[in-house]
Design an enzyme around this catalytic site. Structure first.
Site, PDB file in Angstrom:
ATOM      1  N   GLY A  35      -2.696   5.660  -6.603  1.00  0.00           N
ATOM      2  CA  GLY A  35      -3.949   5.003  -6.271  1.00  0.00           C
ATOM      3  C   GLY A  35      -4.294   5.219  -4.813  1.00  0.00           C
ATOM      4  O   GLY A  35      -3.449   5.586  -3.987  1.00  0.00           O
ATOM      5  N   CYS A  36      -5.562   4.985  -4.482  1.00  0.00           N
ATOM      6  CA  CYS A  36      -6.040   5.239  -3.118  1.00  0.00           C
ATOM      7  C   CYS A  36      -5.414   4.256  -2.132  1.00  0.00           C
ATOM      8  O   CYS A  36      -4.855   4.657  -1.108  1.00  0.00           O
ATOM      9  CB  CYS A  36      -7.560   5.183  -3.079  1.00  0.00           C
ATOM     10  SG  CYS A  36      -8.290   3.719  -3.829  1.00  0.00           S
ATOM     11  N   TYR A  37      -5.498   2.961  -2.425  1.00  0.00           N
ATOM     12  CA  TYR A  37      -4.871   1.977  -1.538  1.00  0.00           C
ATOM     13  C   TYR A  37      -3.366   2.236  -1.401  1.00  0.00           C
ATOM     14  O   TYR A  37      -2.836   2.254  -0.289  1.00  0.00           O
ATOM     15  CB  TYR A  37      -5.103   0.551  -2.050  1.00  0.00           C
ATOM     16  CG  TYR A  37      -6.508   0.009  -1.900  1.00  0.00           C
ATOM     17  CD1 TYR A  37      -7.098  -0.123  -0.652  1.00  0.00           C
ATOM     18  CD2 TYR A  37      -7.233  -0.413  -3.009  1.00  0.00           C
ATOM     19  CE1 TYR A  37      -8.387  -0.661  -0.517  1.00  0.00           C
ATOM     20  CE2 TYR A  37      -8.512  -0.941  -2.886  1.00  0.00           C
ATOM     21  CZ  TYR A  37      -9.086  -1.068  -1.641  1.00  0.00           C
ATOM     22  OH  TYR A  37     -10.343  -1.605  -1.512  1.00  0.00           O
TER      23      TYR A  37
END
Lengths: 348, 348, 348, 348
Positions: free
Chosen positions: C151-153
């Site tokens: 995921g990006c986070y």
């Protein structure tokens, strides 16, 4: 203290929100009811959390007769094609009604039907409707039962050109209106066209020469000029929430000095608190009118080709919609046009 | 592998940064030196941290003779009025030079001196300078020692109108260019005009009918039309970093169909990779050309008044400045014009 | 030249667009097919006009067997819960597959099922899946058939803390990740949460302590620390299109000097082109990594309370999604991890 | 009607502008004089064109004795280190004075001198100064001659935590304040840090653990807790004009239910019109308080680690500066604290 004017609002989008926001500070009117399709039973201040502590109204479903029965004045903030039943019932109950949509803006029903692609269900009402730009038609607004609140682009375009059109100073075959609008003009219904990532850091023209506000501007330009005006109208979407800047071009019919031009505009708008004709050399920007009911106008003559360039700036949600609607309400109710609407713009 | 072209850059603003960013991916050229006034001794990648790991160059003070001696080609990215010594020395040392400023853009020295308010120190060089729009003057650019890289607004305005001006299809007394620019066009020197809080959520017109890019556009429009064209040019500042959208209006000299118009443009730009004539019904937006050397063009005829509306979009820092400068360098060095410049735009 | 790797993409949102944009410049791979639900039969370059002249691919409906049969490698860019059939078929046909969604990120199927609220249809595949952060798990990625793209986070949070977690330098009961994301992380499906007028000039926290990326970060933090880490994760939405800045707090387990800390990070990431540990006193900003596969990291010790503050910046669509996916593909195919991915950031 | 309170403003930046904007709608006070360094002799409404028709005041040079002699109350909106002469003269002439800068915010002169790097010229006045957060110190403000108006970050941080600090519910060694601010907090003096192109589409942390608002927050947190609190304070700059969102972390000293927590806050702020404690499950956003004097507060407990997360939102120029200053003036003059300050936020 005498009772306040009881206001009902039909619709729950951005223009409804602005009506509630502005009327929260109005000394003579109060919003008592709001209808909704999708938020029935919710606090309006839950739909728009900025309004917490400024309204207690709960969104209700539309029960036309009783809704209008409880109100003194109705604002209709619906998509075009849906205003007729509300306006008819308001007239029947002898209530004042202001439609913020397009359904009552055209005197010629065929123009409306051609551009909006729907049949008009109450053409018999069109004649008595007043096109609600108070600076031009204030006397009629005072007598009106039904006011058609102008479109956002037309408001900026019409106020910018009214003095020279009335004075016959511009060639009405050369009119070009190039407008730049913030995104709130696209409404609150989610779509690809109003997504942050599609609009941010982007500018585009859209509906060039085919936007529905084109014929609306032409109608009023023609009234003002006393002859049939045509124009090219190009709207643009720019990455900001509020504001319209219209840059308007026309060839002068005779040489005019800057001083003469300034005097013409200042004179024309002498008693209009909301119109600020900027001094020579100064040009409008939307931030100076942000959140306000003002329209700022700047004037330039291009001496090398005898062309006039007028720049006008408004907040599309206030002077271009809800603020002007309240200004109309004020006049219809015998109040001063500025009542509840004086507020300086926001910078930064 | 043969040695790369050694590039020197004079200046350290946004256009210098873009030259370094774009040349970092160029297979045949490399930046070997950058001069600066205020960052002498600093890594250029410390001035612009996005460039970390993409350049090792350290900003140096300008020692004209030795600086030019080390380079094969020079980009001058200075404010107007400062390019002459650099260009003269480059010519003296027989190096290729591309000026991104205004000092060499005008053939008539009096036009330059009138609009820029300075005396030109090398008018004898003007005749051999090539105005660097490769899509129009590519053959001359290939032979040039000195290229004047066009202004950002002129690039968008000229590419948008060249086909119809050459074809004699528009009345050259009716030209209006209404341009909308991102803020990077205002440069990196801090001032009230490029502060975030003054620009954000704001749109304004500025220098209406008096902007210096007006006569630059007129010069090239006149070349293309073969007669003296005048125009009204209105630049606007809008709240985004990059991009120019120009909406250009002109009356047609004879009725033209949309099909005919599309064919004219597609034919005119058939071999131009960077010009994308959009299909009928589609209009440009700056996001589609963001960060790229492309120019997108859309065409509309307003049938009710015989007016042509052309919309063109560029990235002001790439096709409007540094990308076009590299495109010119490519041609001057015998490379393909697209070398190192192919890159899709950024959306979102 | 040997044939390029044939890439297929399942999905047509922003991460699919970024895959196409980035692969357009990749020397060893090319996109040959894209599936879509709503754009079947349309040019992908019509869906995303920035890609005009950079892809000829036409969106097709999903015919699983034949689609995968034509490709060497598959990127799955679908909402969670939909990847299993594609991954299974890819494995069956012995093709490499990279899932950009959440379906294969968790080793413990119950964590996935609890947080995502769906039953996992292929838990038997989870063991062999490699969690694709090449800087940490590159050796495994090289051998993998299935890569779960982070995921990006989590990408920003994990890269920021890996060195101190591995070194046991922080108390794993004190971890707080406060992340600020651009709006593209919310995807391209229109909704109230990603409308321009709702997001512009606004910042908000959302899903505090309940966001699904929380347990994903915890999983990897625990792997790195060799013990079960818990954290408080707070995502925020800020008014920009791209970029994540994560500010990460943790108490140090023993006093550490800034010099020691810098050395630890520089050593840890010595061979990682895409990780840029900033020198002491310098802090990351998202603009420096905008459009790139880089992660910038800055380090601060708060001496008054023995707390470490790490700030990391990525482009959520590149290092946080499509760029990292291509980096994984490069490794899976025996290429250098940087192949086709070197590009300086965009400023301005 | 009795005469209005005559207000003088020292300074002409954004906080001065906001004082004039807000006081234009105040029923009991009016701005009669503004001093300036660079705009002497100019209409204040020419400096800020949004104020046209809302003020007639002309910027004047500072003639301290006569300036203060004409006013009933003085707002000092100067950079730190410059307020002492004005405050001393105001006290000498027995006028009320509110300093919007940092010079009078600290009780311990050494803390001020250490963090601001200047010698305090009037330490003898510090004891009587009231730190002007009306919701906490309203009774003292009513009696004050000198009010130190709090910093923007401290206002959001203090209002967010006051109830739990007073109740002893949080461990004061675990306090972390992660704040996100719009750019207007950086003032109107042009610099690289507040240029549009450097700030737009960008987020960064700055002055981590070294920002001067850190010790200001610590001072008041310690007053509230009755013991010396330390914190880690991280300010961030985000691409919007107005607004601060503070996300505040602390470990609970004992288990607390959400219901108990909500009740504590609602009770604490029961009589505070400007503080809106949001219902469980709702989180603040800056747009809901945009242009207003409100502070919205949302509460989350992270059950997995016993941590409290408080989110508070203000408009940095209103509740964080000029609005709170007018709220203080109201109290000092015996008016209701809300006088002239009720206004709903702006959305969109």
């Amino acid at each position: 203290m005498s009772a306040k004017i009881k206001v009902g609002i039909v619709g729950d989008g951005y223009t409804a929100e602005e009506l509630v926001r502005l009327l929260a500070g109005h000394p003579e009117a109060e919003v008592i009811a709001i209808t909704s399709l999708f938020n029935i039973g919710r606090d309006f201040a839950a739909v728009f959390p900025n309004l917490l502590r400024y309204t207690e109204v709960i969104c209700e479903s539309m029960e036309l007769t009783s809704f209008i029965g409880r109100c003194d004045a109705i604002f209709v903030a619906l998509p075009h094609g849906q205003a007729v039943p509300v306006v008819k019932e308001a007239v029947a109950q002898n209530k004042k009604v202001i439609d913020l949509g397009a359904d009552f803006r055209f005197k010629q029903v065929e123009v409306y039907e051609e551009w909006y692609g729907v049949k008009h269900e109450a053409p018999e009402l069109l004649e008595e409707v007043v096109y609600g730009i108070p600076e031009l038609y204030g006397a009629q607004v005072r007598q009106a039962r039904i006011v058609a609140n102008p479109g956002c682009y037309p408001t900026s375009a019409i106020l910018g050109m009214a003095p020279v059109l009335k004075a016959g100073l511009v060639d009405i075959r050369t009119l070009i209106v190039d407008s730049k609008s913030g995104v709130s003009g696209a409404g609150r219904t989610p779509g690809m066209h109003n997504l942050f990532c599609e609009v941010n850091e982007n500018v585009k023209a859209y509906n060039v020469a085919t936007h529905r506000h084109g014929p609306e501007i032409e109608q009023v330009y023609s009234w003002l000029a006393g002859a049939e005006a045509t124009l090219t109208f190009t709207p643009h979407l720019i990455p900001m929430s509020r504001g319209i800047l219209s840059t308007i071009y026309a060839s002068l019919t005779r040489p005019v000095t800057q001083t003469e031009l300034q005097a013409l505009y200042e004179d024309f708008y002498r008693d209009c608190f909301f119109i600020r004709v900027l001094p020579e050399g100064q040009l409008p920007m939307t931030r100076a009118v942000y959140t306000t009911n003002h329209c700022d106008i700047g004037l330039v003559i291009d001496p090398r080709n005898g062309r006039l360039v007028v720049v006008s700036a408004i907040d599309n949600l206030v002077k271009g919609a809800s603020g002007q609607a309240i200004q109309n309400l004020n006049l219809m109710c015998g109040l001063k046009e500025t009542c509840g609407l004086k507020a300086a713009g926001l910078l930064p």
